[in-house]
Design a protein around this motif. Structure first.
Motif, PDB file in Angstrom:
ATOM      1  N   LEU A 154       0.812  -1.217   0.000  1.00  0.00           N
ATOM      2  CA  LEU A 154       0.000   0.000   0.000  1.00  0.00           C
ATOM      3  C   LEU A 154       0.844   1.264   0.000  1.00  0.00           C
ATOM      4  O   LEU A 154       0.303   2.373  -0.029  1.00  0.00           O
ATOM      5  CB  LEU A 154      -0.929  -0.012   1.226  1.00  0.00           C
ATOM      6  N   ASP A 155       2.169   1.099   0.102  1.00  0.00           N
ATOM      7  CA  ASP A 155       3.118   2.214   0.107  1.00  0.00           C
ATOM      8  C   ASP A 155       2.842   3.183   1.260  1.00  0.00           C
ATOM      9  O   ASP A 155       2.735   4.396   1.068  1.00  0.00           O
ATOM     10  CB  ASP A 155       3.059   2.964  -1.228  1.00  0.00           C
ATOM     11  N   ILE A 156       2.734   2.632   2.461  1.00  0.00           N
ATOM     12  CA  ILE A 156       2.466   3.437   3.660  1.00  0.00           C
ATOM     13  C   ILE A 156       3.366   2.955   4.791  1.00  0.00           C
ATOM     14  O   ILE A 156       3.871   1.827   4.759  1.00  0.00           O
ATOM     15  CB  ILE A 156       0.994   3.314   4.115  1.00  0.00           C
ATOM     16  N   PRO A 157       3.575   3.769   5.842  1.00  0.00           N
ATOM     17  CA  PRO A 157       4.285   3.301   7.038  1.00  0.00           C
ATOM     18  C   PRO A 157       3.449   2.239   7.741  1.00  0.00           C
ATOM     19  O   PRO A 157       2.220   2.368   7.837  1.00  0.00           O
ATOM     20  CB  PRO A 157       4.413   4.561   7.904  1.00  0.00           C
ATOM     21  N   VAL A 158       4.084   1.188   8.223  1.00  0.00           N
ATOM     22  CA  VAL A 158       3.346   0.124   8.901  1.00  0.00           C
ATOM     23  C   VAL A 158       2.616   0.644  10.140  1.00  0.00           C
ATOM     24  O   VAL A 158       1.586   0.107  10.545  1.00  0.00           O
ATOM     25  CB  VAL A 158       4.300  -1.045   9.262  1.00  0.00           C
TER      26      VAL A 158
ATOM     27  N   SER B  75      16.359  -4.992   6.381  1.00  0.00           N
ATOM     28  CA  SER B  75      16.458  -4.276   5.120  1.00  0.00           C
ATOM     29  C   SER B  75      15.066  -3.788   4.762  1.00  0.00           C
ATOM     30  O   SER B  75      14.126  -4.579   4.686  1.00  0.00           O
ATOM     31  CB  SER B  75      17.008  -5.199   4.020  1.00  0.00           C
ATOM     32  N   HIS B  76      14.920  -2.483   4.571  1.00  0.00           N
ATOM     33  CA  HIS B  76      13.607  -1.901   4.287  1.00  0.00           C
ATOM     34  C   HIS B  76      13.811  -0.533   3.664  1.00  0.00           C
ATOM     35  O   HIS B  76      14.953  -0.073   3.514  1.00  0.00           O
ATOM     36  CB  HIS B  76      12.779  -1.793   5.580  1.00  0.00           C
ATOM     37  N   SER B  77      12.741   0.126   3.289  1.00  0.00           N
ATOM     38  CA  SER B  77      12.865   1.428   2.657  1.00  0.00           C
ATOM     39  C   SER B  77      13.274   2.486   3.667  1.00  0.00           C
ATOM     40  O   SER B  77      13.129   2.300   4.874  1.00  0.00           O
ATOM     41  CB  SER B  77      11.535   1.822   2.013  1.00  0.00           C
ATOM     42  N   GLY B  78      13.792   3.622   3.183  1.00  0.00           N
ATOM     43  CA  GLY B  78      14.086   4.745   4.059  1.00  0.00           C
ATOM     44  C   GLY B  78      15.567   4.978   4.303  1.00  0.00           C
ATOM     45  O   GLY B  78      16.443   4.404   3.652  1.00  0.00           O
TER      46      GLY B  78
ATOM     47  N   TYR C 238      22.817   6.020   7.083  1.00  0.00           N
ATOM     48  CA  TYR C 238      22.884   5.032   6.010  1.00  0.00           C
ATOM     49  C   TYR C 238      21.494   4.754   5.432  1.00  0.00           C
ATOM     50  O   TYR C 238      20.473   5.028   6.062  1.00  0.00           O
ATOM     51  CB  TYR C 238      23.493   3.717   6.527  1.00  0.00           C
ATOM     52  N   SER C 239      21.486   4.205   4.224  1.00  0.00           N
ATOM     53  CA  SER C 239      20.241   3.789   3.582  1.00  0.00           C
ATOM     54  C   SER C 239      19.732   2.527   4.262  1.00  0.00           C
ATOM     55  O   SER C 239      20.489   1.570   4.456  1.00  0.00           O
ATOM     56  CB  SER C 239      20.474   3.511   2.095  1.00  0.00           C
ATOM     57  N   SER C 240      18.451   2.513   4.612  1.00  0.00           N
ATOM     58  CA  SER C 240      17.870   1.351   5.289  1.00  0.00           C
ATOM     59  C   SER C 240      17.769   0.144   4.370  1.00  0.00           C
ATOM     60  O   SER C 240      17.507  -0.970   4.830  1.00  0.00           O
ATOM     61  CB  SER C 240      16.479   1.696   5.825  1.00  0.00           C
TER      62      SER C 240
ATOM     63  N   VAL D 184      25.659  -0.895  28.973  1.00  0.00           N
ATOM     64  CA  VAL D 184      24.474  -0.621  28.167  1.00  0.00           C
ATOM     65  C   VAL D 184      24.781   0.510  27.195  1.00  0.00           C
ATOM     66  O   VAL D 184      25.439   1.493  27.544  1.00  0.00           O
ATOM     67  CB  VAL D 184      23.277  -0.231  29.067  1.00  0.00           C
ATOM     68  N   CYS D 185      24.336   0.362  25.970  1.00  0.00           N
ATOM     69  CA  CYS D 185      24.485   1.423  24.980  1.00  0.00           C
ATOM     70  C   CYS D 185      23.164   2.183  24.872  1.00  0.00           C
ATOM     71  O   CYS D 185      22.098   1.577  24.732  1.00  0.00           O
ATOM     72  CB  CYS D 185      24.856   0.853  23.608  1.00  0.00           C
ATOM     73  N   VAL D 186      23.240   3.509  24.974  1.00  0.00           N
ATOM     74  CA  VAL D 186      22.063   4.362  24.812  1.00  0.00           C
ATOM     75  C   VAL D 186      22.244   5.166  23.530  1.00  0.00           C
ATOM     76  O   VAL D 186      23.289   5.788  23.316  1.00  0.00           O
ATOM     77  CB  VAL D 186      21.893   5.321  26.008  1.00  0.00           C
ATOM     78  N   ALA D 187      21.241   5.132  22.657  1.00  0.00           N
ATOM     79  CA  ALA D 187      21.351   5.812  21.368  1.00  0.00           C
ATOM     80  C   ALA D 187      20.030   6.458  20.977  1.00  0.00           C
ATOM     81  O   ALA D 187      18.962   6.041  21.427  1.00  0.00           O
ATOM     82  CB  ALA D 187      21.785   4.826  20.286  1.00  0.00           C
ATOM     83  N   ILE D 188      20.129   7.485  20.161  1.00  0.00           N
ATOM     84  CA  ILE D 188      18.954   8.091  19.533  1.00  0.00           C
ATOM     85  C   ILE D 188      18.982   7.677  18.067  1.00  0.00           C
ATOM     86  O   ILE D 188      19.982   7.880  17.371  1.00  0.00           O
ATOM     87  CB  ILE D 188      18.966   9.625  19.662  1.00  0.00           C
ATOM     88  N   TRP D 189      17.895   7.056  17.621  1.00  0.00           N
ATOM     89  CA  TRP D 189      17.822   6.540  16.264  1.00  0.00           C
ATOM     90  C   TRP D 189      16.689   7.246  15.525  1.00  0.00           C
ATOM     91  O   TRP D 189      15.579   7.348  16.035  1.00  0.00           O
ATOM     92  CB  TRP D 189      17.532   5.039  16.289  1.00  0.00           C
ATOM     93  N   VAL D 190      16.976   7.730  14.336  1.00  0.00           N
ATOM     94  CA  VAL D 190      15.974   8.425  13.527  1.00  0.00           C
ATOM     95  C   VAL D 190      15.816   7.712  12.189  1.00  0.00           C
ATOM     96  O   VAL D 190      16.807   7.426  11.503  1.00  0.00           O
ATOM     97  CB  VAL D 190      16.364   9.899  13.281  1.00  0.00           C
ATOM     98  N   ASN D 191      14.568   7.387  11.825  1.00  0.00           N
ATOM     99  CA  ASN D 191      14.261   6.772  10.546  1.00  0.00           C
ATOM    100  C   ASN D 191      13.439   7.747   9.709  1.00  0.00           C
ATOM    101  O   ASN D 191      12.503   8.356  10.225  1.00  0.00           O
ATOM    102  CB  ASN D 191      13.440   5.489  10.738  1.00  0.00           C
ATOM    103  N   ALA D 192      13.760   7.868   8.433  1.00  0.00           N
ATOM    104  CA  ALA D 192      12.994   8.759   7.570  1.00  0.00           C
ATOM    105  C   ALA D 192      13.065   8.273   6.118  1.00  0.00           C
ATOM    106  O   ALA D 192      14.148   8.229   5.539  1.00  0.00           O
ATOM    107  CB  ALA D 192      13.538  10.188   7.655  1.00  0.00           C
ATOM    108  N   PRO D 193      11.940   7.957   5.458  1.00  0.00           N
ATOM    109  CA  PRO D 193      10.681   7.667   6.160  1.00  0.00           C
ATOM    110  C   PRO D 193      10.785   6.297   6.805  1.00  0.00           C
ATOM    111  O   PRO D 193      11.753   5.572   6.546  1.00  0.00           O
ATOM    112  CB  PRO D 193       9.663   7.653   5.023  1.00  0.00           C
ATOM    113  N   HIS D 194       9.809   5.947   7.635  1.00  0.00           N
ATOM    114  CA  HIS D 194       9.918   4.707   8.389  1.00  0.00           C
ATOM    115  C   HIS D 194       8.991   3.617   7.879  1.00  0.00           C
ATOM    116  O   HIS D 194       8.533   2.768   8.621  1.00  0.00           O
ATOM    117  CB  HIS D 194       9.650   4.956   9.872  1.00  0.00           C
ATOM    118  N   ALA D 195       8.641   3.659   6.593  1.00  0.00           N
ATOM    119  CA  ALA D 195       7.802   2.584   6.039  1.00  0.00           C
ATOM    120  C   ALA D 195       8.598   1.293   6.040  1.00  0.00           C
ATOM    121  O   ALA D 195       9.763   1.278   5.682  1.00  0.00           O
ATOM    122  CB  ALA D 195       7.388   2.936   4.618  1.00  0.00           C
ATOM    123  N   TRP D 196       7.949   0.180   6.440  1.00  0.00           N
ATOM    124  CA  TRP D 196       8.596  -1.135   6.396  1.00  0.00           C
ATOM    125  C   TRP D 196       8.151  -1.887   5.146  1.00  0.00           C
ATOM    126  O   TRP D 196       8.228  -3.044   5.050  1.00  0.00           O
ATOM    127  CB  TRP D 196       8.245  -1.944   7.644  1.00  0.00           C
TER     128      TRP D 196
END
Length: 201
Positions: free
Chosen positions: A71-75, A141-144, A174-176, A189-201
């Motif tokens: 459907l070409d949308i974010p899950v 491996s996914h879009s975004g 990096y490319s998703s 423990v590793c603490v990280a901020i992760w940003v996905n754009a766009p986040h469609a799976w």
């Protein structure tokens, strides 16, 4: 693929599945797609798609990801309640736990949503991975596109098998679509901020 029927499901679960089904049907029709066409694009049978649309099946995350891709949308659009927050502010105590919502939230890792919902152009997460955390058995491996900033600790990010070791203050983009996985081979423990754009799976 794991898709179970909903016989005997709790009322809350049935209501959620009905909502997801209604959204799938509405989005399919909005795009002018037939059941057969969506089945062809996703690789799912027409019977399964029909059962999901009628709220009669409990789709796995992989199945939802296939539908979202078709459907070409974010899950995240399939999940109930993500539009509830109107405020642009997300308080620390109000972060949404993404356990079981995103494929990358596995094992003992903590994934919390820093953005108000899952429907925007970006999705930011607060991620804590304990020593020994390892997702190499199931590369993603996914879009975004993805961006990560290490707040504290260390983490190894693998891009198509190439290891990038990150420490506090380091970042990576990096490319998703590149097969990627993560390891915390260290003692903290590793603490990280992760940003996905766009986040469609």
């Amino acid at each position: 693929m794991t898709t179970e029927t909903t016989n005997g499901a709790p009322a809350a679960t049935s209501a959620l599945l009905a909502t997801v089904g209604n959204k799938v049907r509405a989005m399919r029709k909005e795009k002018g797609m037939t059941l057969a066409k969506l089945s062809e694009i996703t690789g799912l049978s027409q019977a399964i798609v029909s059962q999901i649309e009628r709220g009669m099946a409990n789709p796995s995350f992989t199945t939802l990801a296939q539908l979202a891709h078709g459907l070409d949308i974010p899950v995240g659009k399939f999940f109930i309640g993500q539009e509830a927050s109107k405020s642009p502010v997300v308080r620390r105590s109000e972060r949404r736990n993404l356990k079981g919502v995103t494929r990358e939230s596995v094992g003992e890792a903590v994934h919390e949503l820093l953005t108000p919902g899952l429907n925007g152009g970006i999705e930011a997460q607060w991620i804590m991975t304990p020593p020994g955390h390892d997702t190499s058995s199931n590369p993603f491996s996914h879009s975004g596109e993805e961006f990560c900033y290490i707040v504290s600790g260390r983490k190894d990010v693998y891009l198509d098998g190439v290891c990038h070791s990150l420490s506090e203050g380091d970042s990576i983009t990096y490319s998703s679509e590149i097969p990627h996985w993560y390891k915390n081979s260290y003692e903290e423990v590793c603490v990280a901020i992760w940003v996905n754009a766009p986040h469609a799976w």
